[in-house]
Design a protein around this motif. Structure first.
Motif, short mmCIF file in Angstrom:
data_model
loop_
_atom_site.label_atom_id
_atom_site.label_comp_id
_atom_site.label_asym_id
_atom_site.label_seq_id
_atom_site.Cartn_x
_atom_site.Cartn_y
_atom_site.Cartn_z
N GLN A 78 16.65 29.35 43.39
CA GLN A 78 17.71 28.33 43.46
C GLN A 78 18.29 28.02 42.08
N ASN A 79 17.43 28.00 41.06
CA ASN A 79 17.93 27.76 39.70
C ASN A 79 18.87 28.88 39.25
N LEU A 80 18.50 30.11 39.58
CA LEU A 80 19.32 31.25 39.17
C LEU A 80 20.67 31.23 39.88
N LEU A 81 20.66 30.70 41.10
CA LEU A 81 21.93 30.64 41.86
C LEU A 81 22.93 29.68 41.23
N THR A 82 22.48 28.83 40.30
CA THR A 82 23.43 27.93 39.64
C THR A 82 24.25 28.66 38.57
N VAL A 83 23.82 29.88 38.20
CA VAL A 83 24.59 30.65 37.21
C VAL A 83 25.86 31.18 37.88
N THR A 84 26.99 30.93 37.25
CA THR A 84 28.27 31.37 37.84
C THR A 84 28.30 32.89 37.95
N PRO A 85 28.63 33.41 39.13
CA PRO A 85 28.68 34.87 39.29
C PRO A 85 29.65 35.51 38.29
N GLY A 86 30.70 34.78 37.90
CA GLY A 86 31.68 35.32 36.96
C GLY A 86 31.07 35.69 35.62
N VAL A 87 30.06 34.93 35.19
CA VAL A 87 29.42 35.21 33.90
C VAL A 87 28.69 36.55 33.98
N ILE A 88 28.07 36.79 35.12
CA ILE A 88 27.38 38.06 35.31
C ILE A 88 28.39 39.21 35.37
N GLU A 89 29.51 38.94 36.03
CA GLU A 89 30.58 39.94 36.08
C GLU A 89 31.09 40.26 34.67
N ALA A 90 31.22 39.22 33.85
CA ALA A 90 31.68 39.42 32.47
C ALA A 90 30.70 40.31 31.72
N ALA A 91 29.41 40.08 31.91
CA ALA A 91 28.40 40.90 31.24
C ALA A 91 28.47 42.34 31.74
N ARG A 92 28.62 42.50 33.06
CA ARG A 92 28.76 43.86 33.61
C ARG A 92 29.99 44.55 33.03
N SER A 93 31.07 43.77 32.83
CA SER A 93 32.33 44.38 32.40
C SER A 93 32.24 44.92 30.97
N VAL A 94 31.25 44.49 30.19
CA VAL A 94 31.11 45.08 28.85
C VAL A 94 30.01 46.14 28.84
N GLY A 95 29.49 46.46 30.02
CA GLY A 95 28.54 47.57 30.12
C GLY A 95 27.08 47.17 30.11
N ALA A 96 26.77 45.89 30.29
CA ALA A 96 25.38 45.45 30.32
C ALA A 96 24.70 45.90 31.61
#
Lengths: 219, 353
Positions: free
Chosen positions: A112-130
């Motif tokens: 539940q704590n992890l679900l508070t992280v905005t999915p967009g932030v993860i998308e941003a990290a993916r977009s730089v190749g993480a």
């Protein structure tokens, strides 16, 4: 009152034992909970390691274990404790069993704590190749740090609660002390002394948790 | 001038989602889209929400995987590349987002450094590049601040610095200004313009805002129901849309022709004759057009329309209510007809009935 003064050495030993049990179970259960929570979060639909099979199994396991009252879980898990830590009684067994139960309880909280992280932030990290591992350590956990600290503080209280039942399988601690010297000797002053110590302990940890979480939130 | 080379080329690309319910229909988000984007372009992708713009732009850096078709980035087909091999490709494609998506747990400088960490650059390289990028976006003094302490415009500028840190050749902007107020929007658009001109970065912007297209884009594609229904130079598409759906979209942002409900209101107020004149570029001499009416003794009142400007070129429609007050009805009509005949040699005239 006099008997309480006589029992002071035992009270401190019991308090030490509680800290020992709670400390170790917080460590093992905390790591277990992190793994279960990450597993639930990462494999859920739409997440970075989406895997329906793993998610369904984990989810079911958590839902089966969590509602079992701890004292019954303790008895039911005794054979497993014998296999894993070699004994079904004493502090080793109770630490194992509490850690196991806490892993599932904490797993749900971590998820539940992890679900508070905005999915967009993860998308941003993916977009730089993480990749997934990097995302877990540089995005997910740091971004959810505040809620995670509060989650672990919450589980600490639950661990103190669970450790009180340790006496049932021959473990020590404040719960055992209260039962042995207070309840069974018809000495409520002794019982209340143990209760008071637990309240102080929980208050201190809650205070510390809130303070740390506030620091993590403020950044 | 050498022929521009395509940096992004989509060939018959589709994205189909499986049915959401058992036995339901598949959802076609992108339907056989082909699109060529040349180096140095600022390519706008417009359309109503749900048209597939966001999905399309995410196919370019493979945040969404295509179902079929080829996606060429600088000549390399990435459509079927496994996730692991995509990571270096993504480093060459920056992306900025409507909600900025900065890491709240990191300072501004650490956010900008993030792509460089992922790329495994040395600490000294990172420090130098971060300072350079923060300077470029005008936030050199905010390096130690946390995103929470910044305004929306500042956050987006950090987003731009982060997206450019790895020196990408392509920048994807997903509604990058939609969460900003008009003034901040124009600051961010100016910055994106500089990114294009000073660094030669090819930019793909998704937007539903006219401003963005008007001030930034050189080319535009209009999307509707997962398809690109029209594309071309911004001026051509906006001044003379060919498809009904693109005309509808353009009309929501460019005031030109009255809608049927607006027309009904105009009709009630102006019982005489209404004509709509098209003005496009310098090809139509407005002074001469209005001179013709005056010469014929026809008075006019501008009742609807507007002239828009895109990249220094203007276009628009004006709807006029015409009258010939000093004659009888029949003679007046004849005078108006004669004037319109002469105006028709100058521009497109549509009689509104």
């Amino acid at each position: 009152m006099d008997s309480l003064i006589d029992l002071m050495p035992e009270l401190w030993i019991a308090a030490g034992e509680t800290l020992y049990i709670v400390g170790l179970t917080l460590f093992f259960g905390g790591i277990g909970g992190l793994l279960v929570g990450l597993g639930l979060y990462l494999t859920r639909a739409g997440s970075i390691l989406e895997n329906r099979g793993v998610f369904v199994v984990l989810n079911l396991l958590v839902n089966i274990v969590r509602p079992i009252p701890f004292i019954i879980f303790l008895a039911a898990a005794q054979p497993l404790a014998r296999v894993v830590v070699g004994t079904g009684i004493g502090n080793a067994a109770i630490i194992f069993t509490i850690s196991l139960a806490a892993s599932f309880a904490m797993g749900r909280i971590v998820e539940q704590n992890l679900l508070t992280v905005t999915p967009g932030v993860i998308e941003a990290a993916r977009s730089v190749g993480a990749g997934p591992i990097r995302i877990i350590f540089t995005v997910l956990l740091p971004e959810a740090l505040g809620p995670l600290i509060l989650g672990y503080t919450f589980i600490f209280v639950a661990l103190v609660d669970m450790s009180a039942v340790a006496g049932y399988v021959g473990g020590g601690g404040l719960g055992n002390f209260a039962l042995l010297y207070g309840y069974r000797q018809f000495n409520p002053v002794v019982t209340w002394a143990a209760v008071l110590l637990i309240i102080v302990l929980v208050q201190l940890v809650q205070f510390l948790g809130n303070w740390l979480a506030r620091k993590a939130f403020r950044r | 001038m050498p022929a521009p080379s395509p940096v992004v080329e989509l060939r018959e690309v589709s994205k189909v989602y499986p049915p959401t319910t058992r036995g339901g229909a598949e959802v076609v988000a992108i339907d056989k889209v082909s699109l060529t984007i040349d180096a140095g372009d600022v390519y706008g992708i417009i359309g109503y929400s749900g048209a597939g713009k966001s999905t399309l732009v995410r196919l370019v850096n493979a945040l969404e995987r295509s179902t079929s078709g080829e996606i060429l980035i600088n000549g390399q087909d990435i459509a079927r590349l496994p996730e692991r091999e995509l990571r270096p490709v993504r480093l060459g494609i920056g992306m900025i987002f409507q909600q900025f998506n900065l890491l709240g747990s990191r300072t501004v400088a650490a956010n900008v450094a993030y792509p460089l960490e992922v790329a495994g650059r040395s600490k000294e390289t990172r420090r130098a590049r971060v300072a350079e990028m923060l300077d470029f976006v005008g936030l050199g003094d905010k390096a130690g601040a946390y995103p929470d302490q910044l305004s929306g415009g500042q956050k987006q500028r950090v987003g731009i610095a982060r997206a450019l840190a790895g020196q990408p050749s392509i920048l994807l902007a997903d509604e990058a200004t939609s969460a900003l107020d008009p003034e901040t929007t124009s600051e961010v658009l100016d910055l994106l313009g500089r990114v294009n001109k000073e660094f030669g970065v090819t930019i793909i912007v998704i937007t539903h805002e006219m401003d963005v297209i008007q001030t930034l884009a050189t080319k535009v594609a209009v999307m509707d129901q997962g398809r690109v229904i029209e594309r071309g130079d911004v001026f051509d598409v906006f001044s003379n849309p060919q498809q009904a759906a693109s005309a509808r979209f353009v009309s929501t942002v460019v005031k030109g022709l009255p809608s049927s409900s607006e027309l009904a209101v105009l009709r009630r107020r102006h019982p005489g004759r209404l004509v709509t004149l098209a003005f496009r570029d310098s090809s139509v001499d407005q002074a001469r057009v209005f001179g013709e009416f005056a010469d014929a003794g026809v008075t006019f009142e501008v009742v609807y329309g507007g002239i828009n400007e895109i990249q220094g070129r203007s276009f628009g429609h004006l709807t006029l209510a015409l009258a010939a007050p000093r004659t009888t009805d029949a003679a007046g009509d004849a005078a108006i007809d004669a004037a319109l005949d002469r105006v028709r040699t100058l521009t497109t005239v549509t009689e509104v009935r």
